[in-house]
Design an enzyme around this catalytic site. Sequence first.
Site, PDB file in Angstrom:
ATOM      1  N   LYS A  76       0.865  -1.180   0.000  1.00 31.25           N
ATOM      2  CA  LYS A  76       0.000   0.000   0.000  1.00 31.25           C
ATOM      3  C   LYS A  76       0.901   1.230   0.000  1.00 31.25           C
ATOM      4  O   LYS A  76       1.943   1.242   0.671  1.00 31.25           O
ATOM      5  CB  LYS A  76      -0.879  -0.035   1.249  1.00 31.25           C
ATOM      6  CG  LYS A  76      -1.910   1.092   1.339  1.00 31.25           C
ATOM      7  CD  LYS A  76      -2.801   0.911   2.583  1.00 31.25           C
ATOM      8  CE  LYS A  76      -3.865   1.998   2.683  1.00 31.25           C
ATOM      9  NZ  LYS A  76      -4.727   1.800   3.878  1.00 31.25           N
ATOM     10  N   SER A 151      -9.693   1.931   2.994  1.00 30.70           N
ATOM     11  CA  SER A 151      -8.788   2.675   2.138  1.00 30.70           C
ATOM     12  C   SER A 151      -7.775   1.810   1.397  1.00 30.70           C
ATOM     13  O   SER A 151      -7.164   2.267   0.431  1.00 30.70           O
ATOM     14  CB  SER A 151      -8.043   3.704   2.976  1.00 30.70           C
ATOM     15  OG  SER A 151      -7.186   3.062   3.908  1.00 30.70           O
ATOM     16  N   SER A 175      -9.942  -0.400   7.167  1.00 33.67           N
ATOM     17  CA  SER A 175      -9.330  -0.220   5.847  1.00 33.67           C
ATOM     18  C   SER A 175      -8.640  -1.455   5.267  1.00 33.67           C
ATOM     19  O   SER A 175      -8.254  -1.446   4.095  1.00 33.67           O
ATOM     20  CB  SER A 175      -8.330   0.926   5.878  1.00 33.67           C
ATOM     21  OG  SER A 175      -9.021   2.152   5.846  1.00 33.67           O
TER      22      SER A 175
END
Lengths: 484, 95, 479
Positions: A76, A151, A175
Amino acid sequence: MHKKTIAQLSAGLAAGEFSSEALTRAFLERVERFNPQLNAFITLTAESALIQARAADERRRQGAAGPLTGVPIVHKDIFCTQGVRTSCGSRILDRFIAPYNATVVEKFNAAGAVMLGKTNMDEFAMGSSNETSFYGPVRNPWDLDAVPGGSSGGSAAAVAARLTPGATGTDTGGSIRQPAALCGITGIKPTYGRVSRWGMIAYASSLDQGGPMARTAEDCALLLAAMAGFDPRDSTCVDRPVPDYAALLDQPLTGLKVGLPKEYFGEGLDSAVAQVVEEAIAEYRRLGAEIVEISLPNSHLAIPAYYVVAPAECSSNLARIDGVRYGHRCENPKDLQDLYTRSRAEGFGAEVQRRILVGTFALSAGYYDAYYLKAQQIRRLISDDFRRAFDQVDVIMGPTSPTVAFNLGEKVDDPITMYLSDIYTIAVNLAGLPGLSLPVGFVGQRPVGLQLIGNYFAEDRLLNVAHRYQQVTDWHSRAPAAFA
Amino acid sequence: MSLGIAEVAKIAHLARLAIRKEDAPAYAHNLSAILELVEQMNAVDTTGVTPMAHPLDMAQRLRMDVVSEANQRELFQAIAPRVEAGLYLVPKVIE
Amino acid sequence: MMEWETVIGLEIHAQLATKSKIFSGAAIAYGAEPNTQACAIDLGMPGVLPVLNQDAVRMAAMLGLAIGAQVAHRSVFARKNYFYPDLPKGYQISQYELPVVQGGHLTVDLEDGSSKVIGITRAHLEEDAGKSLHEDFQGLSGIDLNRAGTPLLEIVSEPEMRSAKEAVAYMKKLHQLVVYLGICDGNMQEGSFRCDANVSVRRKGAPQFGTRAEIKNLNSFRFVERAIDFEVERQIDLIESGHKVVQETRLYDPDKGETRSMRSKEEANDYRYFPDPDLLPLIVDEAFIEAARAALPELPDAKKQRFAEQYGLSGYDAGVLTVSRELAAFYETVVASLGSEPKLCANWVMGDFSAFLNKENREIADSPVNAEQLAGLLRRIQDRTISGKLAKDVFEAMWAGEGDADTVIEKRGLRQITDTSAIEKVIDDVMAASPDQLAQYRAGKDKLFGFFVGQVMKLSKGKANPQQVNDLLMEKLKG
């Protein structure tokens, strides 16, 4: 090769069926081919991936390979990667080349994993749909009209579309778990303090926790074993041995006490989702688990408390991004205040600015007690609810998200509705507990996730409970048709 | 609590965010809605509840007093918007 | 004419003498090239985290123990949020509601010989900010973050000082203490020990404090005194001319000798303190406190008292000799080496030795004459090898590097004449050379005795033992 799980790839590499270089090339080709539809990546690191892959092959020749040596993964874009852009999905860090590695990145490097690239995400991890990214929304591989969740939406979409066998994510209010659910993969948010936060760009420091995302619980076990552990650079990281998660996957579930919080099955839960979740629970009953109803009476206060605590912390955490030492600086600032206010207003997107403003307000003179302190007290009540529940049960189960993936643009203009999609995941962060989401079926084309919540440091148990289910079901091995 | 445009401007200044005049009403509206959401907390009496600042009930870990960081100025300043003679440059700071 | 009372409280920032920063492993040496001692943590890079330096905590605990304070079992680090270019994270990590040191007091000696106990409210750990430099950048400021993250102990007094002189006495006493404890180098030019003063005035007997001004940038004892005196006058003038004192931050300008309002700080700040989520509560247990206690040196007041008792010194002398650990240790080495006459040692250490150090602005460690060598000189006074007067010349020669006392005495032939026959010989010569004076003396002009002493000393080049000269002359002049 892209159909294999990490465990299978690891075995294949060990058996010499293919090299890491070949594997890496295969995945890079898939990324090249499919990413334009998904927008799952912010930065591709093909060149360094091949260098890492060749190094992994060499390491294997020398007999020094571990289970992840040569296995491709993605990070990420919240994890700092030295020499590689680390944008956190924001314009303000669009040109930020991190000068150091996150501990998680270091650990994967040390394990010999190969980084294919950095994945798209909601800006500074603030969002539940991946639509707040400066780099544009990610699409859900199961349905390109749908959001992947957020997210960690880029990581989830990349795993679901078989562009990578595994990924890292972070989870502040859901997330990892929510995008895992919406994309039909497995993801675990470990106990707060289990994984180092060094180099993981902070959204809300007392809630943030990194974790793995992959297709199976077994793969998550392999990834978490590499990620977790003590780090002297993070004083909130716990000095406690990391269990051999993979070795503990097969424990039988006979006698497992599962609690279903009645608050997670009430109003607001989509009935079709509820049905899929209930079928999964029935499967657990067949596996020998004892299912009981429990209550987490303060559940409805999790979102209100979270939207004070998280914005308050983020308003302070993001103050460092001021256009002075790195990051976006506005053109021709006329004075210092102009430099600050314009650089930040140009660099941060609307949702990030909203949360900074809410947090600034909640901490400001005259409002601190009514908002921030009150939220801390609610946080205690929520945490106590879980404490009491774990006196009765081993694992808590429920839906990860009240609905399946919604359509792109559907909630983007209504922050409150968007916030409610994390209604079942947020309390876990407030309490600091581990939580896992695994795929347990579909509503139409869109996947449904089951959330498992464990007691502190019970990651091994969560992975075991998820793994036993995956031994008797095949939801985790379904692939979206377009990316099979 | 409902926030007006003036209050939004005050908070925005504290947060060093330049908000355009035409965007202020939307911010006021959204922030007020968020505050309304979080004010659901007020339904619960929390008298006597110890605030929880952190999920871990642990003591802070300390480090030994050792110099462990080398000079990396070139590396750090390679990503800086504006530097000269090893200094970060900003518009004049008035004291 | 109304009588005014001054009320002063001091906030003193002592830079702790650690090797590395409070939350990072960067060095804190003074005077390094800009930004070469600012690591990723000090620069507030995204994703970095603070880890507290345990020596900073130990030093804070030592101060707490030395001032009779409570060393808090549990204290909390908070973020003080504000934007400033020398504050890289947009917040300063400090302690707010729960500081590590709570309460305490310091006894200060005033000029009139009395002493006063000043209460200390608290002392807390925090990080320093960087520096903004304003020269040479075409209207821009340059930011150097080497100092960012340097450990500070902010020591806050109660508003219990009533004059600038009291404030300076308190500050000097605290300065002495932190240097004694070895927790601060005390270097005020380099900013290691600096002071903000909260100053207000009120009519004598008034129950409430007046509105206070906070004066910043006081980095010398002299500035503190001058700034407070100026500020008190300013506030009295304001009130007497019908105006009000505004609560504000003022900057002392040493060149003009005045304080002026800091415009940039006028804007009401809202620091939005909250517990730093990156740092769990600081727990200081008994074992830690006991270890800090064991590391405490003898404190200035105790040492002063011991010097007075053990060496039979006056309170004043004991105070001067214990002003620093180095001077006290030097003195004690001289006494131990000589084995007796602590008062003689005190006179020399406080007198010639200190005078020479001051003249050349040297530290004791750089003194060309060490304690054993000084004792060697005093031994020759004691055994009458040289007179006290000649000893001063010998000391000067030793300071100049001519060797130890015996070497100088030998080389210069300064050994005192104590041989009676030799002294008699000189007296005979003097008497023979001054028949008129001798006659007058014998006729009753006793005052001429001094003349004969002078002549004998002159002829013996000062080396004749004065007491023997006296005795022998008395005898011989009688005739």
